[in-house]
Design an enzyme around this catalytic site. Structure first.
Site, PDB file in Angstrom:
ATOM      1  N   ASP A  79      12.200  23.102  -1.678  1.00  0.00           N
ATOM      2  CA  ASP A  79      12.983  22.416  -2.664  1.00  0.00           C
ATOM      3  C   ASP A  79      14.510  22.434  -2.536  1.00  0.00           C
ATOM      4  O   ASP A  79      15.088  21.999  -3.300  1.00  0.00           O
ATOM      5  CB  ASP A  79      12.771  23.577  -3.864  1.00  0.00           C
ATOM      6  CG  ASP A  79      11.244  24.110  -4.156  1.00  0.00           C
ATOM      7  OD1 ASP A  79      10.497  23.161  -4.046  1.00  0.00           O
ATOM      8  OD2 ASP A  79      10.993  25.338  -4.130  1.00  0.00           O
TER       9      ASP A  79
ATOM     10  N   CYS B 207      14.060  24.105   3.282  1.00  0.00           N
ATOM     11  CA  CYS B 207      13.278  24.747   2.383  1.00  0.00           C
ATOM     12  C   CYS B 207      12.400  23.916   1.573  1.00  0.00           C
ATOM     13  O   CYS B 207      12.250  22.715   1.676  1.00  0.00           O
ATOM     14  CB  CYS B 207      13.819  25.838   1.482  1.00  0.00           C
ATOM     15  SG  CYS B 207      15.114  26.881   2.289  1.00  0.00           S
TER      16      CYS B 207
ATOM     17  N   ARG C 166       1.250 -10.566   7.150  1.00  0.00           N
ATOM     18  CA  ARG C 166       1.295  -9.258   6.132  1.00  0.00           C
ATOM     19  C   ARG C 166       2.224  -8.400   6.460  1.00  0.00           C
ATOM     20  O   ARG C 166       2.062  -7.403   7.211  1.00  0.00           O
ATOM     21  CB  ARG C 166      -0.207  -8.619   6.378  1.00  0.00           C
ATOM     22  CG  ARG C 166      -1.413  -9.292   6.325  1.00  0.00           C
ATOM     23  CD  ARG C 166      -2.685  -8.431   6.278  1.00  0.00           C
ATOM     24  NE  ARG C 166      -2.782  -7.653   7.537  1.00  0.00           N
ATOM     25  CZ  ARG C 166      -3.122  -8.273   8.819  1.00  0.00           C
ATOM     26  NH1 ARG C 166      -3.867  -9.423   8.675  1.00  0.00           N
ATOM     27  NH2 ARG C 166      -3.248  -7.533   9.824  1.00  0.00           N
TER      28      ARG C 166
ATOM     29  N   LYS D 221       0.975  -0.998  -0.176  1.00  0.00           N
ATOM     30  CA  LYS D 221      -0.230   0.043  -0.063  1.00  0.00           C
ATOM     31  C   LYS D 221       0.810   1.132  -0.140  1.00  0.00           C
ATOM     32  O   LYS D 221       1.899   1.244   0.202  1.00  0.00           O
ATOM     33  CB  LYS D 221      -1.028  -0.091   1.198  1.00  0.00           C
ATOM     34  CG  LYS D 221      -0.171   0.030   2.492  1.00  0.00           C
ATOM     35  CD  LYS D 221      -1.135  -0.217   3.882  1.00  0.00           C
ATOM     36  CE  LYS D 221      -0.585  -0.406   4.912  1.00  0.00           C
ATOM     37  NZ  LYS D 221      -1.048   0.720   6.155  1.00  0.00           N
TER      38      LYS D 221
HETATM   39  C1  LIG Z   1      -3.847  -3.908   8.238  1.00  0.00           C
HETATM   40  C2  LIG Z   1      -2.435  -4.080   7.999  1.00  0.00           C
HETATM   41  N1  LIG Z   1      -1.658  -4.998   7.659  1.00  0.00           N
HETATM   42  C3  LIG Z   1      -0.321  -5.278   7.701  1.00  0.00           C
HETATM   43  C4  LIG Z   1       0.392  -3.911   7.722  1.00  0.00           C
HETATM   44  C5  LIG Z   1       1.804  -4.025   7.427  1.00  0.00           C
HETATM   45  O1  LIG Z   1       2.342  -3.578   8.537  1.00  0.00           O
HETATM   46  P1  LIG Z   1       4.027  -3.424   8.655  1.00  0.00           P
HETATM   47  O2  LIG Z   1       4.343  -2.624   7.692  1.00  0.00           O
HETATM   48  O3  LIG Z   1       4.337  -2.940  10.100  1.00  0.00           O
HETATM   49  O4  LIG Z   1       4.478  -4.845   8.671  1.00  0.00           O
HETATM   50  C6  LIG Z   1      -0.311  -2.732   7.696  1.00  0.00           C
HETATM   51  C7  LIG Z   1       0.386  -1.520   7.924  1.00  0.00           C
HETATM   52  O5  LIG Z   1       0.354  -0.451   8.431  1.00  0.00           O
HETATM   53  C8  LIG Z   1      -1.879  -2.638   7.942  1.00  0.00           C
HETATM   54  O6  LIG Z   1      -2.177  -1.655   8.045  1.00  0.00           O
END
Ligand SMILES: Cc1ncc(COP(=O)(O)O)c(C=O)c1O
Length: 372
Positions: free
Chosen positions: A312, A310, A219, A36
């Site tokens: 830039d 600043c 994750r 993300k």
């Molecule tokens: C729902 C969820 N899962 C997993 C992650 C990954 O977390 P991290 O970057 O601490 O491994 C995030 C990141 O914020 C998240 O929002």
């Protein structure tokens, strides 16, 4: 046009190393690579392509638009939309073949309708809020929620998920409570005759530092990019930083003692000094709060920021660094010679976390990829 030499270099070999290291931590746990926010500023498409080639079975984005970008770039594997959706986004989710994280019936019904309209079954991940207090059904509502889902014939629950509030902490008491609540919820769902699907809880810190949380899938985000959510974790897994942020000296001058630099004149040369101006500023993502406290690497040595950052440009005090010349490389994040400045170091000085330092690096900074 010759480009401004302010660039974020993204080492996809380091990304690959980190992914394989994290996979090695828990070989039985599948990894959803969290990409993300443009892969935490590293470039979601390139990152996902590299990880897909390594067999990464799942990607996680925050919003459907990020999923659409990956689909547009040819990523065909499963993509979870972690940040939740509004009901009117359901048709796009279905069309793009994304896997939404669901925690309210309005969205669930809209997804079911959209899936039915296309004659398909949509996989969803159901989120339970075990203590993050952000997104998710409350554990007490879980069986009712799953009962209602049974009436939505075009949805299939692939996973039950939750998210830890402080997995990076050495004290795992709250994480243990969250995990227990999660398991109790999964059991209650099963006892009610429904299937919670596979179980998924761990972010990076939990994956590495809280073994009971690994379960079917984890994750990780930040650690894929070679950054540690807590310094303690350095002893647990050896990661390589993926991003180097660098530029070149645009302007160099010798100034007398008493010379002041930048807005509000917050830097005064105490002796005859050499000031370098870099073509990078807060519009590129350097925190303005680093004025007079940040450092960059020039000639393999640390040079302090001189005065206010600043929009830039920013100035460095390069006095005492031998042989500095206009056009020399300056590293803001990364290694030069024997010196390294990590995103964690910058984050600490700026009163934030490395995640934000990476995400702030703006679209004006080209990402240059090292592939092999
Ligand atoms: C729902 C969820 N899962 C997993 C992650 C990954 O977390 P991290 O970057 O601490 O491994 C995030 C990141 O914020 C998240 O929002």
């Amino acid at each position: 046009m010759h480009k401004r030499p302010t660039e974020a270099h993204i080492d996809l070999r380091a990304l690959e190393h980190n992914y394989l290291e994290l996979r090695g931590v828990a070989p039985e746990t599948a990894l959803m690579a969290v990409v993300k926010a443009n892969a935490y500023g590293h470039g979601a498409v390139e990152v996902a392509k590299r990880l897909e080639a390594l067999g990464c079975p799942f990607f996680g984005v925050a919003i459907p638009e990020e999923g659409a970008e990956l689909r547009g770039a040819g990523i065909t594997g499963p993509i979870a939309v972690l940040g939740g959706i509004f009901a009117d986004q359901a048709p796009d989710i279905v069309e793009l073949g994304l896997t939404p994280v669901v925690f309210d019936m309005t969205a669930a019904k809209a997804l079911d309708r959209a899936a039915k309209g296309r004659g398909m079954t949509l996989n969803i991940h159901v989120k339970v809020d075990t203590g993050m207090g952000r997104l998710g059904i409350q554990p007490a509502d879980a069986t009712l929620f799953f009962n209602e889902l049974k009436g939505l014939g075009n949805l299939r629950v692939e996973s039950l998920i939750t998210h830890f509030a402080e997995s990076e902490s050495a004290d795992k008491k709250f994480s243990r409570e969250q995990l227990s609540a999660f398991h109790r919820t999964a059991e209650a769902i099963k006892n009610a005759g429904a299937d919670p699907g596979s179980l998924e809880t761990a972010n990076s810190a939990a994956l590495v530092d809280f073994a009971p949380s690994r379960l079917d899938m984890a994750r990780p985000g930040i650690m894929l990019y070679g950054s540690y959510p807590d310094a303690r974790l350095r002893a647990k897994v050896l990661l390589k930083p993926v991003m180097t942020l660098k530029t070149r000296i645009l302007h160099l001058k010798e100034v007398p003692a008493g010379f002041t630099v930048s807005y509000s004149r917050r830097f005064t040369a105490k002796k005859p000094s050499v000031i370098a101006t870099l073509p990078i500023g807060y519009a590129d993502g350097v925190p303005r709060s680093l004025g007079n406290t940040g450092e960059a690497l020039v000639g393999g040595m640390r040079a302090p920021y001189a005065g206010t950052v600043c929009m830039d440009l920013l100035m460095l005090d390069v006095t005492g660094i031998p042989g500095v010349r206009q056009g020399d490389e300056a590293v803001l994040i990364g290694t030069q010679g024997n010196e390294t400045i990590t995103a964690e170091e910058i984050a600490e000085k700026a009163g934030t976390i490395s995640y934000e330092i990476f995400c702030r690096i703006s679209g004006r900074v080209p990402r240059i990829y090292t592939r092999c």
